[in-house]
Write a protein that holds these residues in place. Structure first.
Motif, short mmCIF file in Angstrom:
data_model
loop_
_atom_site.label_atom_id
_atom_site.label_comp_id
_atom_site.label_asym_id
_atom_site.label_seq_id
_atom_site.Cartn_x
_atom_site.Cartn_y
_atom_site.Cartn_z
N MET B 131 0.94 -1.25 -0.03
CA MET B 131 -0.05 0.06 0.12
C MET B 131 0.81 1.29 -0.11
SD MET B 131 -3.49 -0.44 2.13
CE MET B 131 -3.88 0.41 0.75
N TYR B 135 1.14 3.43 -3.07
CA TYR B 135 0.69 5.15 -2.75
C TYR B 135 1.78 6.06 -3.55
CZ TYR B 135 -1.29 9.16 -0.77
OH TYR B 135 -1.97 10.49 -0.69
N TRP B 138 1.63 6.05 -6.97
CA TRP B 138 0.14 7.01 -7.28
C TRP B 138 0.71 8.43 -7.20
CZ3 TRP B 138 -4.48 6.68 -9.65
CH2 TRP B 138 -5.22 7.41 -9.22
N ARG B 142 0.79 11.16 -10.13
CA ARG B 142 -0.08 12.29 -10.26
C ARG B 142 0.68 13.87 -10.29
NH1 ARG B 142 -4.74 12.90 -5.73
NH2 ARG B 142 -2.83 13.41 -4.69
#
Lengths: 210, 273, 67
Positions: B131, B135, B138, B142
């Motif tokens: 996770m 993250y 991610w 972004r």
């Protein structure tokens, strides 16, 4: 993935994540019960690495649920409370600061006024003193002139008085001299010529006495 | 009673039995699925109870409630960590870091008193690492876009014949990115599980009377804090590395630090040498 | 008999590494007390990486340990 850590997660994404999380939890449990990953897990376990992928999947689901739930349940309120309190404290501090500043201003203004007043009073006293001194010197000068004037006047009067008395004395002396001479000679010498003669004589005699 | 102390547990974990079939020969107790889930639920229950208690104290001007005050201290600590390492935009990662910190720390504490704990299970740690790193990816995508993020793996921008080096660097960087998962997982597992192993090993020294392993408790407590700290710290570093680029694109920044933490690792070692 | 010995060697190396990191960090801290926060962070990261080496060794070598 764990995209749920925004300030304001919308409720639909939260619900979506929770659904996915529950699905993952159930899937993990199911896959574990079916021993799906046995072919990978057993060699690893023989190596001393007891890894169960069912756990992993389920725990990912648990965390997916946990993030938004804990965030909205506790962390968001905690952060708002802390921030609000800090802002409040800051406000209080700045307020106190401004009050203190104001008080300092007032104090300095007051002090300035006091010192102004003092200076003014001192000035006034000085002026009064100066005036008084001036007055004194003037009065003294006045008195001195008046004294001199009076002295002069008195001396003048004295001399005038003396002159008058002298004149009177002279006339008296002349008259006495004439009277005495008349009686002595027995005839009237009281004419103009005699009088002038005596006068002249007396004036001559008078000179050394002066 | 003595037996319970020797095992370092107050509750016999019924879960341990399930795992023994897997790895008993290697001396490890892989806890069964339900066992881990029970412990995860236990940790979450502790957290929720603490939070419910702490929530009552939130309205005061000063947090008089002890639990609330300690949560506040934790918040400041994590904020320091996030803002200090990631930068001013690190504030939005605080809730996530706090979840990780609390889960790891509480399960480490649980591991002090019980036979096993969520963090003493590889599956749980792998999930957290996945996770965290996922993250990070991610966030990197972004911040830099898909191409920008993955071109970062190719190392510094080279021209001409040197461009071949980029093709060499790329798989290495991808592997090292994958190894971050492994390192996060194994570090936590090794420390917590190793603590248990050490306790059982030392208990054997004074087997009938003296629970020697219990004297390891302070060290284990230190390990609890340090491991939770390191997990969050590394997560901060990883996030900071992928999100720093948006501010200082033009600078000659950490492309040469591209392999960030290892350079940080080397520096303190290099100076005495 | 070789595997435990090898693990001991790994522990030796890691212990030396940890000690050096600690010594370096302490030196730096005593020279610049105002940088303690940053040094501590860097030190912890370094410790974590060195420690990881030993953990990897243990996991790789565990299978070879005598039962």
């Amino acid at each position: 993935m764990a995209n749920d850590i925004e300030k304001k997660p919308s409720s639909s994404t939260t619900a979506f994540k929770i659904i996915i999380g529950i699905t993952l939890m159930l899937a993990g449990g199911y896959l574990n019960s079916q021993h799906t990953f046995k072919s990978i897990e057993e060699p690893l376990a023989a190596q001393g690495i007891p890894l169960t992928f069912g756990n992993t999947i389920s725990v990912i689901g648990v965390f997916l649920i946990l993030f938004p739930v804990l965030n909205s349940f506790f962390f968001a309120p905690l952060m708002t409370a802390i921030n609000e309190r800090n802002r409040e404290l800051e406000n209080t501090f700045s307020e106190a600061e401004s009050l203190r500043k104001e008080m300092g201003d007032m104090k300095s203004a007051y002090e300035k006024r006091i010192s102004d007043t003092e200076a003014e009073a001192r000035e006034k006293i000085q002026a009064q003193l100066k005036e008084a001194q001036d007055l004194r010197t003037q009065l003294m000068a006045d008195a001195a002139t008046a004294k001199e004037h009076m002295i002069a006047q008195a001396q003048e009067e004295i001399s005038r008085e003396k002159d008058k008395i002298m004149n009177e004395l002279r006339v008296e002396v002349v008259n006495l001299a004439l009277g005495a001479t008349e009686k002595l000679i027995g005839e009237n010498v009281n004419n103009e010529t005699n009088k002038r003669l005596v006068q002249e004589f007396i004036e001559k005699a008078e000179v050394p006495s002066k | 009673m003595l037996d319970l102390i020797f095992r370092g547990s107050f509750i016999a974990s019924g879960a341990a039995a399930g795992g023994e079939s897997h790895a008993a020969d290697a001396g490890h107790h892989a806890v069964s699925y339900t066992g881990v889930m029970v412990y995860v639920g236990f940790v979450i229950a502790i957290l929720i109870v603490c939070m419910v208690l702490a929530k009552k104290g939130l309205n005061n001007r000063f947090f008089k409630n002890k639990i609330t005050a300690s949560f506040e201290q934790l918040y400041y600590f994590i904020e320091n960590l996030a803002v200090g390492i990631i930068g001013p935009h690190g504030r939005k990662y605080i809730p996530m870091l706090m979840v990780f910190w609390l889960m790891i720390f509480v399960s480490n504490l649980v591991s002090l008193f019980f036979d096993t704990a969520p963090t003493a299970d590889l599956g749980f740690n792998l999930a957290m690492a996945l996770m965290a790193i996922g993250y990070v990816q991610w966030e990197g995508i972004r911040a830099n876009g898909v191409i920008g993020h993955f071109s970062h793996f190719a190392g510094p921008k080279l021209t001409g014949a040197l461009i071949g080096i980029n093709f060499l660097i790329f798989p290495i960087e991808i592997i090292s990115e994958a190894m971050k998962n492994l390192s996060l997982t194994l570090r936590l597992y090794g420390n917590i599980h190793g603590g248990h192993q050490a306790v059982t090993a030392m208990n054997k020294l004074g087997e009938p009377w003296v629970p020697v392993g219990a004297f390891l408790l302070p060290v284990k407590l230190l390990t609890c804090v340090v491991q939770a700290l390191i997990f969050c710290l590394l997560l901060c570093v990883y996030i900071g590395l992928v999100t720093h680029h948006e501010h200082e694109e033009g600078h000659a920044h950490d492309d040469d630090h591209g392999h960030e933490d290892h350079s940080a690792t080397l520096e303190p070692e290099a100076s005495p040498a | 008999m070789n595997a435990p010995f090898a693990l001991g060697l790994a522990a030796l190396g890691v212990a030396i590494g940890l000690g050096m990191i600690g010594a370096g960090a302490m030196n730096g801290m005593s020279r610049q007390p105002e940088a303690i926060g940053k040094l501590q962070t860097a030190m912890l990261i370094a410790l974590a990486f060195v420690e990881l080496v030993f953990l990897l060794t243990v996991f790789v070598g565990m299978g070879a340990l005598p039962k």
